[in-house]
Design a protein around this motif. Structure first.
Motif, PDB file in Angstrom:
ATOM      1  N   THR A   1     -15.827  36.807  78.309  1.00  0.00           N
ATOM      2  CA  THR A   1     -14.371  36.907  78.133  1.00  0.00           C
ATOM      3  C   THR A   1     -13.493  36.323  78.868  1.00  0.00           C
ATOM      4  O   THR A   1     -12.172  36.130  78.570  1.00  0.00           O
ATOM      5  N   TYR A   2     -13.811  35.791  80.237  1.00  0.00           N
ATOM      6  CA  TYR A   2     -12.858  34.926  80.971  1.00  0.00           C
ATOM      7  C   TYR A   2     -12.793  33.654  80.395  1.00  0.00           C
ATOM      8  O   TYR A   2     -11.778  33.176  80.289  1.00  0.00           O
ATOM      9  N   LEU A   3     -13.916  33.001  79.812  1.00  0.00           N
ATOM     10  CA  LEU A   3     -13.680  31.770  79.051  1.00  0.00           C
ATOM     11  C   LEU A   3     -12.829  31.921  77.910  1.00  0.00           C
ATOM     12  O   LEU A   3     -12.152  31.089  77.339  1.00  0.00           O
TER      13      LEU A   3
ATOM     14  N   LEU B   1      -8.369  40.624  82.950  1.00  0.00           N
ATOM     15  CA  LEU B   1      -8.227  41.009  81.483  1.00  0.00           C
ATOM     16  C   LEU B   1      -9.944  40.940  81.084  1.00  0.00           C
ATOM     17  O   LEU B   1     -10.175  41.909  80.084  1.00  0.00           O
ATOM     18  N   ALA B   2     -10.603  40.047  81.500  1.00  0.00           N
ATOM     19  CA  ALA B   2     -11.802  39.846  81.079  1.00  0.00           C
ATOM     20  C   ALA B   2     -12.656  41.229  81.878  1.00  0.00           C
ATOM     21  O   ALA B   2     -13.432  41.905  81.049  1.00  0.00           O
ATOM     22  N   ARG B   3     -12.273  41.616  83.025  1.00  0.00           N
ATOM     23  CA  ARG B   3     -12.969  42.762  83.363  1.00  0.00           C
ATOM     24  C   ARG B   3     -12.567  44.016  82.654  1.00  0.00           C
ATOM     25  O   ARG B   3     -13.483  44.945  82.178  1.00  0.00           O
ATOM     26  N   GLU B   4     -11.273  44.097  82.240  1.00  0.00           N
ATOM     27  CA  GLU B   4     -10.773  45.291  81.566  1.00  0.00           C
ATOM     28  C   GLU B   4     -11.268  45.332  80.013  1.00  0.00           C
ATOM     29  O   GLU B   4     -11.543  46.582  79.845  1.00  0.00           O
TER      30      GLU B   4
ATOM     31  N   ALA C   1     -15.538  43.823  72.863  1.00  0.00           N
ATOM     32  CA  ALA C   1     -14.932  43.195  74.181  1.00  0.00           C
ATOM     33  C   ALA C   1     -13.953  41.804  73.620  1.00  0.00           C
ATOM     34  O   ALA C   1     -13.138  41.771  74.041  1.00  0.00           O
ATOM     35  N   TYR C   2     -14.905  41.262  72.602  1.00  0.00           N
ATOM     36  CA  TYR C   2     -14.129  39.850  72.282  1.00  0.00           C
ATOM     37  C   TYR C   2     -12.745  40.494  71.290  1.00  0.00           C
ATOM     38  O   TYR C   2     -11.602  39.837  71.775  1.00  0.00           O
TER      39      TYR C   2
END
Length: 405
Positions: free
Chosen positions: A163-165, A172-175, A205-206
């Motif tokens: 999600t970071y990529l 936001l990736a962690r959330e 998540a995506y």
């Protein structure tokens, strides 16, 4: 002759039950029909539907599984052994494995659902080819909390990097990953029996990470600090300039390592559309970075980019507690909203009229009555009288008293 597409077939769950009742693996049934194992899997999950000659062959294979077995002969004499044609061996293809530079991988470790008790066993699929879950032994039954913690421990680290990529934002990736696992814990009876729980959480998540509503949040109006390495900054900038659908398709296929049918199913697109997105995304990346034209090199660089960031996820008990608190808050809000609606409805019913009242007719002009005239200006005599009255004493004029004489 090609069979009509309307050839009746059992439901996807019934297809899988028939295959498992005969102790057949997906690879064996695929070899009999003449397709790949992934195709049989998509047929059994209901993602795709066989057509043409493949549908006819699949229907015949399922009909053979439903046919009753002939009873054993009563003759005690041993029958001559019937030569059985050996099942053609299906070559086991191993996906290309690229070792990341920093020891981390984008390919998450997916839990496999055990056939006994619905327990989830974490099995790493990052360095292994597609294997049949039927060959696994019966695992010990896990509690829902233990199964969720195992799924989170094996999938969360890789999902945070993925999600970071997709977003280029660490927070936001962690959330997004925590929110996806919170939703999975709320729907755990459904997720626990899913054929791919990791894929269920990944898709959630995506979707959360790529939501356009994040642009309205104040902290997301400004970009986060870029990676320290210049090459990583160029790659991340080129990756984030892709459309969200192309970015997601490229990450699933070249980053996570899913097949094209699975990538198309997860992105809710047809296989040709997913292939076109993948080609356009690769072409856009190769136009800015020609050295990444090879998929293996692109996967290696994406893995190195994600593993170079210090991304950590919360602990599983924290996620479960947050999910339960969020569920309680939404439940209380729904109850309060329902009470308000019921109170407003009751008040409306109490104050509403219970009988018909005709409206008052508008007034009408009566003929023959002279209009009412307002008083006009005073005359000269009236003005003199008013002045005289004002000049007298307050008690009025003096009374005339009679004389004593």
């Amino acid at each position: 002759m090609t069979q009509s597409p309307d050839t009746p077939l059992p439901s996807p769950k019934e297809r899988r039950r028939l295959r498992e009742a005969q102790s057949l693996t997906q690879a064996q049934l695929a070899a009999e029909v003449g397709v790949s194992r992934e195709t049989v899997r998509s047929w059994e999950t209901g993602r795709t539907t066989p057509r043409g000659s493949k549908r006819e062959a699949y229907a015949k294979a399922l009909a053979g599984l439903t046919a009753p077995q002939p009873p054993a002969p009563a003759d005690p004499k041993p029958a001559a052994p019937t030569p059985v044609a050996p099942t053609p061996a299906v070559p086991k293809t191993e996906p290309p494995v690229v070792k990341p530079t920093a020891g981390a991988s984008l390919r998450q470790e997916q839990p496999v659902r055990a056939p006994v008790g619905g327990a989830l066993i974490p099995v790493s699929t990052a360095d292994e080819g597609p294997a049949d879950t039927e060959d696994l032994g019966a695992p010990p039954t896990l509690t829902p909390s233990q199964a969720f913690d195992a799924l989170y421990a094996f999938c969360a680290p890789a999902l945070v990097r993925q999600t970071y990529l997709l977003t280029g934002r660490r927070e936001l990736a962690r959330e997004a990953v925590e929110r996806a696992f919170q939703l999975a814990w709320q729907r755990w009876p459904e997720v626990a029996v899913d054929r791919d729980p990791g894929g269920w959480v990944r898709a959630t998540a995506y979707e959360y990470a790529l939501s356009p509503w994040h642009r309205l949040r104040p902290r997301h109006r400004h970009p986060e600090p870029p990676p320290a390495d210049a090459a990583d900054r160029v790659l991340l900038d080129a990756f984030l300039k892709l459309p969200p659908a192309h970015r997601r398709t490229l990450l699933l296929y070249d980053g996570v390592g899913l097949g094209l049918p699975e990538t198309a199913a997860e992105t809710e697109a047809s296989t040709p559309v997913a292939a076109n997105r993948l080609l356009h995304a690769r072409g856009a990346i190769a136009a800015r970075l020609p050295e990444l034209a090879a998929p293996e090199e692109l996967h290696r660089r994406l893995t190195a980019l994600a593993s170079g960031e210090r991304l950590r996820a919360a602990r599983p008990p924290t996620v479960r507690t947050g999910s339960e608190q969020r569920a309680r808050q939404w439940t209380r809000a729904a109850i309060a909203f329902t009470v308000v609606i019921i109170s407003a409805t009751a008040l409306t019913l109490r104050d509403a009229q219970d009988h018909y009242e005709p409206p008052v007719a508008p007034g009408a002009t009566v003929q023959g009555v002279p209009p009412r005239v307002a008083p006009g200006p005073l005359s000269r005599q009236e003005l003199e009288l008013r002045a005289k009255l004002r000049a007298e004493l307050l008690n009025g004029p003096e009374k005339l008293m009679p004389d004593d004489h």
